[in-house]
Design a protein around this motif. Structure first.
Motif, PDB file in Angstrom:
ATOM      1  N   LEU A  12       0.829  -1.207   0.000  1.00 50.93           N
ATOM      2  CA  LEU A  12       0.000   0.000   0.000  1.00 50.93           C
ATOM      3  C   LEU A  12       0.864   1.259   0.000  1.00 50.93           C
ATOM      4  N   SER A  13       1.849   1.315   0.899  1.00 49.31           N
ATOM      5  CA  SER A  13       2.656   2.529   1.028  1.00 49.31           C
ATOM      6  C   SER A  13       3.430   2.820  -0.254  1.00 49.31           C
ATOM      7  N   ARG A  14       4.061   1.791  -0.828  1.00 53.25           N
ATOM      8  CA  ARG A  14       4.858   2.016  -2.042  1.00 53.25           C
ATOM      9  C   ARG A  14       3.973   2.295  -3.253  1.00 53.25           C
ATOM     10  N   THR A  15       2.784   1.682  -3.280  1.00 48.81           N
ATOM     11  CA  THR A  15       1.859   1.946  -4.394  1.00 48.81           C
ATOM     12  C   THR A  15       1.375   3.389  -4.369  1.00 48.81           C
ATOM     13  N   VAL A  16       1.046   3.875  -3.179  1.00 49.14           N
ATOM     14  CA  VAL A  16       0.599   5.267  -3.045  1.00 49.14           C
ATOM     15  C   VAL A  16       1.710   6.218  -3.460  1.00 49.14           C
ATOM     16  N   VAL A  17       2.929   5.947  -2.990  1.00 50.89           N
ATOM     17  CA  VAL A  17       4.072   6.791  -3.357  1.00 50.89           C
ATOM     18  C   VAL A  17       4.315   6.716  -4.861  1.00 50.89           C
ATOM     19  N   ASN A  18       4.221   5.538  -5.427  1.00 51.67           N
ATOM     20  CA  ASN A  18       4.422   5.339  -6.859  1.00 51.67           C
ATOM     21  C   ASN A  18       3.423   6.156  -7.673  1.00 51.67           C
ATOM     22  N   ALA A  19       2.161   6.107  -7.257  1.00 48.06           N
ATOM     23  CA  ALA A  19       1.113   6.857  -7.958  1.00 48.06           C
ATOM     24  C   ALA A  19       1.295   8.361  -7.770  1.00 48.06           C
ATOM     25  N   ASP A  20       1.568   8.776  -6.530  1.00 47.33           N
ATOM     26  CA  ASP A  20       1.754  10.214  -6.253  1.00 47.33           C
ATOM     27  C   ASP A  20       2.971  10.786  -6.966  1.00 47.33           C
ATOM     28  N   ALA A  21       3.978   9.932  -7.166  1.00 48.58           N
ATOM     29  CA  ALA A  21       5.204  10.395  -7.821  1.00 48.58           C
ATOM     30  C   ALA A  21       5.035  10.533  -9.326  1.00 48.58           C
ATOM     31  N   GLY A  22       3.888  10.115  -9.843  1.00 48.36           N
ATOM     32  CA  GLY A  22       3.595  10.328 -11.259  1.00 48.36           C
ATOM     33  C   GLY A  22       3.781   9.135 -12.159  1.00 48.36           C
ATOM     34  N   ALA A  23       3.864   7.921 -11.591  1.00 49.98           N
ATOM     35  CA  ALA A  23       4.014   6.723 -12.430  1.00 49.98           C
ATOM     36  C   ALA A  23       2.837   6.600 -13.391  1.00 49.98           C
ATOM     37  N   LYS A  24       3.143   6.311 -14.642  1.00 50.13           N
ATOM     38  CA  LYS A  24       2.101   6.203 -15.664  1.00 50.13           C
ATOM     39  C   LYS A  24       1.799   4.762 -16.055  1.00 50.13           C
ATOM     40  N   THR A  25       2.812   3.902 -15.959  1.00 44.49           N
ATOM     41  CA  THR A  25       2.648   2.511 -16.375  1.00 44.49           C
ATOM     42  C   THR A  25       3.436   1.592 -15.437  1.00 44.49           C
ATOM     43  N   PRO A  26       3.241   0.269 -15.566  1.00 41.97           N
ATOM     44  CA  PRO A  26       4.035  -0.678 -14.759  1.00 41.97           C
ATOM     45  C   PRO A  26       5.526  -0.660 -15.065  1.00 41.97           C
ATOM     46  N   MET A  27       5.941   0.093 -16.077  1.00 42.13           N
ATOM     47  CA  MET A  27       7.372   0.205 -16.368  1.00 42.13           C
ATOM     48  C   MET A  27       8.125   0.780 -15.171  1.00 42.13           C
ATOM     49  N   SER A  28       7.439   1.569 -14.346  1.00 40.94           N
ATOM     50  CA  SER A  28       8.083   2.112 -13.147  1.00 40.94           C
ATOM     51  C   SER A  28       8.542   0.978 -12.230  1.00 40.94           C
ATOM     52  N   GLY A  29       7.764  -0.118 -12.168  1.00 40.84           N
ATOM     53  CA  GLY A  29       8.158  -1.283 -11.386  1.00 40.84           C
ATOM     54  C   GLY A  29       9.382  -1.971 -11.967  1.00 40.84           C
ATOM     55  N   ILE A  30       9.462  -2.017 -13.294  1.00 44.25           N
ATOM     56  CA  ILE A  30      10.627  -2.615 -13.947  1.00 44.25           C
ATOM     57  C   ILE A  30      11.873  -1.787 -13.661  1.00 44.25           C
ATOM     58  N   PHE A  31      11.723  -0.460 -13.714  1.00 43.45           N
ATOM     59  CA  PHE A  31      12.858   0.408 -13.387  1.00 43.45           C
ATOM     60  C   PHE A  31      13.294   0.203 -11.936  1.00 43.45           C
ATOM     61  N   SER A  32      12.336   0.079 -11.031  1.00 43.25           N
ATOM     62  CA  SER A  32      12.661  -0.162  -9.617  1.00 43.25           C
ATOM     63  C   SER A  32      13.451  -1.456  -9.475  1.00 43.25           C
ATOM     64  N   SER A  33      13.049  -2.481 -10.213  1.00 41.95           N
ATOM     65  CA  SER A  33      13.755  -3.768 -10.170  1.00 41.95           C
ATOM     66  C   SER A  33      15.195  -3.626 -10.654  1.00 41.95           C
ATOM     67  N   ILE A  34      15.376  -2.830 -11.715  1.00 42.86           N
ATOM     68  CA  ILE A  34      16.728  -2.616 -12.247  1.00 42.86           C
ATOM     69  C   ILE A  34      17.598  -1.912 -11.210  1.00 42.86           C
ATOM     70  N   PHE A  35      17.029  -0.919 -10.520  1.00 45.54           N
ATOM     71  CA  PHE A  35      17.776  -0.215  -9.481  1.00 45.54           C
ATOM     72  C   PHE A  35      18.156  -1.152  -8.343  1.00 45.54           C
ATOM     73  N   ILE A  36      17.233  -2.063  -7.977  1.00 50.29           N
ATOM     74  CA  ILE A  36      17.511  -3.035  -6.918  1.00 50.29           C
ATOM     75  C   ILE A  36      18.635  -3.984  -7.339  1.00 50.29           C
ATOM     76  N   VAL A  37      18.644  -4.375  -8.613  1.00 51.40           N
ATOM     77  CA  VAL A  37      19.715  -5.230  -9.127  1.00 51.40           C
ATOM     78  C   VAL A  37      21.066  -4.528  -8.970  1.00 51.40           C
ATOM     79  N   ILE A  38      21.094  -3.239  -9.293  1.00 47.06           N
ATOM     80  CA  ILE A  38      22.335  -2.466  -9.167  1.00 47.06           C
ATOM     81  C   ILE A  38      22.792  -2.425  -7.708  1.00 47.06           C
ATOM     82  N   VAL A  39      21.838  -2.205  -6.788  1.00 44.14           N
ATOM     83  CA  VAL A  39      22.158  -2.194  -5.357  1.00 44.14           C
ATOM     84  C   VAL A  39      22.683  -3.560  -4.930  1.00 44.14           C
TER      85      VAL A  39
END
Length: 575
Positions: free
Chosen positions: A330-357
Motif C-alpha cells: 500500500l505505502s509504495r503503491t501510493v508513493v508510486n502513484a503520487d510520484a507520477g508513475a504512468k505505467t508498470p514500467m516504473s516497477g521494472i525500473f525499480s527492479s533494475i535499481f535493486i539489481v544495481i544495489v
C-alpha cells in the motif's frame, strides 16, 4: 468446433500499455522509480528481518516479482514486493518447524513463496477470483490492525537487544518480563532516537518554517528512512558504535539473486501447505484491494482472476530467486502513484535499481544497526494501528463488530493464521445466524398509492379478511421454519382470516427445504379453510416453482403485483 477468441491483452496486459509508450511516460516512470527505491531498499531489508530471513532476501523479493507483475498484472501503479503482514505470516508459518536463520528455514521460505505462487496461479486459471468475497472487510481490517501490533512487538527485541518471543501478546509479555533486566540501553536509546527522527521530523518539516520547500517537502519526508539508514551507517563507521554493543546486519552477500528451485519434499510441502493457502488468500485480498483503489482513481479495468495469475507468477518468481512470499504494498503503491508513475514500467525500473544495489552496494549496508531497521518497521507499521474502525463498525453492525473483536483478540492472543481462521468462521456463523432470523413484516397499503409498507412503521390500510406478509431474505432451510412460525402467529391473532398473501419481491431463490415448508404451510392453511397466495414472484423463482407440485396444489393464486392480489381478494377495502 469453434474455439473462443482469446485477446492477447487479456493474457499479457503489458501489450496494451506498451503500444502507446512514449518519452513523457518514460520520464514519469523513471522518476517515480527513483522515489520508490528510497522506500524499497530499507523496507525490503526490514521486512526480510520480520520474516526471520537475511536482509538481502528482501532485495531479491523486489526484483523478478515486480518484473513479472509489470508484464502480467492489470494495475498500472501497484508495487509488488515484500510487505510487513506477509513477512509476519511467513515467519509464523516457518517458525514451528525450523530454526530461524538456518539453511533449512531459508530454503523453506523460498518453497513457501513457490507454493503461494502455484496456489494463486491455479485459483486465477480456474477463475476463483470470487474467493475475495469470503473474507469480510471488517475481519480484514481487524486482522491487519492486530497483525500490525504483533509486527511492531516482534521488533522490540532489536530495540532492547534481548531474545524476546512475540508469537502472541501473552508470550511476548511473559518474555518481556523475563528479559527486561538484560536490556542493552545503548541500543535502546539508539532505536528510540531513530523512532523520534522518523516521527517528529516529518511534523517539523510540514510546519510553516519550511513553507519554501513545499514542492520538495513530500519527497524529503518519503526519503527519511533512507536518510536515516545512511546517517546511522556513518555514525557506526566513524564512531565504532559496534564496540559499544550496537549490533549490525553483518555480512550481506552481493550479486544477482541465484535462479534455482528450492529444495522440496512431499513431507515439507504438506507442512507448509496450510500456511501457504492462508498467505495466498491474504496476499490476494491485500493486493486486489490496493489495485482496485488505484484502478478506481485511474478509471482502468481490473480483472480479479488476472490479478491472481499475476500474483501467482510474482510469487513463483520470488520462490526461484531465493526470496519469500510477496504481495502489493500500500505505502509504495501510493508513493508510486503520487510520484507520477504512468505505467508498470516504473516497477521494472525499480527492479533494475535493486539489481544495481544487489550487485554493487550491499557492502554499504553491512554496518547498518538492527535497531534502525526495527525502528523503520515500527514507525511504518504503527500507522495501521487505528481503533476507530472498531467503534464505527460496532455502531453500524453489532455482528460485524463482534467478528472484528474476535479476530483481533484471536490474532493477538493465539497467532496470525489461527486468528484469521477464527475471524472467517465467526463471520460465517454470524451470517448463518442472521439468515436464520430474517426480517419478516406484515405489510399494508399506503392510501392513495399502490405501495405496501410495514404496518409497524407506516400508516397503512389493512383488512381482517387477509394478511400480507413480506420476507426480506431468500428462502432456505435456514429460515423457512421462521416463516412458518410467523404465519402461525398471524393466523392465531385473527380468527376471521381467509387469505394469506406472501409477497415474494425480496426472494431470489427458494431451496428444496423451503419449498417443502411452503407446501406444508399451504396444506395446513387449507385445513383451516384459509387460502395461500403468492405475489410478485421473480422469473427465476417461478421457473423453479414450475418444476414442483406447489403450483398445482396451491390453494390460492399467484399475482403479478401485490396490489393486484389485495384488490382482487378484498376490493371493498383496497378499491
Amino acid at each position: 468446433m469453434a474455439f473462443p477468441k482469446i485477446r492477447l491483452t487479456s493474457i499479457l496486459p503489458a501489450w496494451q500499455w506498451l503500444q502507446d509508450y512514449n518519452l513523457p511516460k518514460f520520464k514519469s516512470d523513471f522518476l517515480s522509480a527513483l522515489i520508490v527505491i528510497a522506500m524499497l531498499v530499507p523496507q525490503g531489508m526490514a521486512y526480510a528481518m520480520v520474516a526471520g530471513l537475511p536482509p538481502i532476501t528482501g532485495l531479491y523479493a523486489s526484483i523478478l516479482p515486480m518484473i513479472l507483475y509489470a508484464v502480467v498484472g492489470g494495475s498500472l501503479t501497484l508495487s509488488i514486493g515484500p510487505v510487513a503482514l506477509i513477512s509476519m505470516m511467513t515467519f509464523a508459518t516457518l517458525i514451528p518447524f525450523f530454526e530461524i536463520g538456518s539453511p533449512t528455514y531459508i530454503q523453506s521460505a523460498c518453497l513457501l513463496a513457490l507454493l503461494v505462487g502455484i496456489i494463486s496461479f491455479l485459483l486465477g486459471i480456474f477463475r476463483f477470483g470470487f474467493l475475495i468475497r469470503l473474507i469480510s472487510h471488517p475481519v480484514i481490517k481487524s486482522f491487519i490492525i492486530a497483525s500490525a501490533v504483533l509486527i511492531a512487538l516482534s521488533q522490540v527485541k532489536y530495540l532492547l537487544d534481548v531474545p524476546l518471543n512475540s508469537d502472541n501478546i501473552i508470550i511476548f509479555l511473559q518474555s518481556l518480563w523475563e528479559y527486561l533486566p538484560l536490556t542493552n540501553f545503548r541500543t535502546f536509546i539508539f532505536g528510540i532516537l531513530a523512532i523520534l527522527f522518523l516521527t517528529v521530523l516529518p511534523k517539523f518539516l510540514n510546519s510553516a518554517l519550511f513553507a519554501s520547500l513545499a514542492e520538495k517537502r513530500s519527497f524529503i519526508i518519503k526519503s527519511l528512512p533512507l536518510i536515516l539508514i545512511f546517517l546511522s551507517l556513518a555514525l557506526v563507521h566513524f564512531f565504532s558504535l559496534e564496540s559499544f554493543g550496537i549490533k549490525t546486519v553483518g555480512e550481506i552477500p552481493s550479486g544477482f539473486p541465484p535462479l534455482s528451485m528450492p529444495f522440496w519434499s512431499w513431507d515439507l510441502v504438506i507442512k507448509l501447505l496450510p500456511g501457504a493457502f492462508m498467505i495466498a488468500m491474504v496476499s490476494f485480498v491485500e493486493s486486489i484491494s490496493i489495485a482496485q483503489a488505484t484502478a478506481f482513481q485511474q478509471r482502468s479495468e481490473l480483472n480479479s482472476n488476472q490479478e491472481l495469475i499475476a500474483l501467482g507468477l510474482s510469487n513463483i518468481g520470488a520462490g526461484i530467486t531465493s526470496a519469500f512470499p510477496v504481495t502489493g504494498s500500500l505505502s509504495r503503491t501510493v508513493v508510486n502513484a503520487d510520484a507520477g508513475a504512468k505505467t508498470p514500467m516504473s516497477g521494472i525500473f525499480s527492479s533494475i535499481f535493486i539489481v544495481i544495489v544487489s550487485l554493487y552496494f550491499t557492502r554499504l549496508f553491512q554496518e547498518l544497526p538492527l535497531a534502525i531497521l526495527a525502528a523503520t518497521i515500527i514507525v511504518s507499521i504503527w500507522k495501521l494501528v487505528d481503533f476507530r474502525p472498531f467503534i464505527k463498525t460496532w455502531r453500524y453492525s453489532k455482528a460485524d463488530g463482534i467478528a472484528m473483536w474476535i479476530t483481533f483478540f484471536g490474532v493477538l492472543c493465539l497467532d496470525i493464521s489461527t486468528g484469521l481462521i477464527i475471524g472467517i468462521v465467526t463471520t460465517f456463523i454470524l451470517l448463518l445466524w442472521r439468515i436464520s432470523r430474517p426480517h419478516i413484516a406484515v405489510i399494508g397499503l399506503i392510501q392513495g398509492t399502490q405501495h405496501f409498507r410495514n404496518i409497524s412503521r407506516h400508516q397503512v390500510l389493512t383488512s381482517l379478511n387477509l394478511v400480507s406478509i413480506r420476507i426480506d431474505e431468500n428462502l432456505s432451510f435456514l429460515n423457512a421454519n421462521a416463516l412458518k412460525e410467523f404465519v402461525i402467529a398471524e393466523i392465531s391473532k385473527n380468527k376471521m382470516l381467509n387469505h394469506v398473501i406472501i409477497n415474494c419481491s425480496s426472494i431470489s431463490n427458494i431451496d428444496l427445504s423451503a419449498l417443502e415448508t411452503l407446501e406444508d404451510i399451504n396444506d395446513q392453511l387449507l385445513k383451516l379453510k384459509i387460502k395461500l397466495h403468492l405475489s410478485e414472484v421473480k422469473g427465476p423463482v417461478m421457473d423453479k416453482l414450475k418444476c414442483s407440485q406447489l403450483l398445482n396444489e396451491l390453494s390460492g393464486n399467484i399475482y403479478l403485483t401485490h396490489y393486484q392480489a389485495v384488490h382482487d381478494l378484498e376490493p371493498k377495502t383496497y378499491a
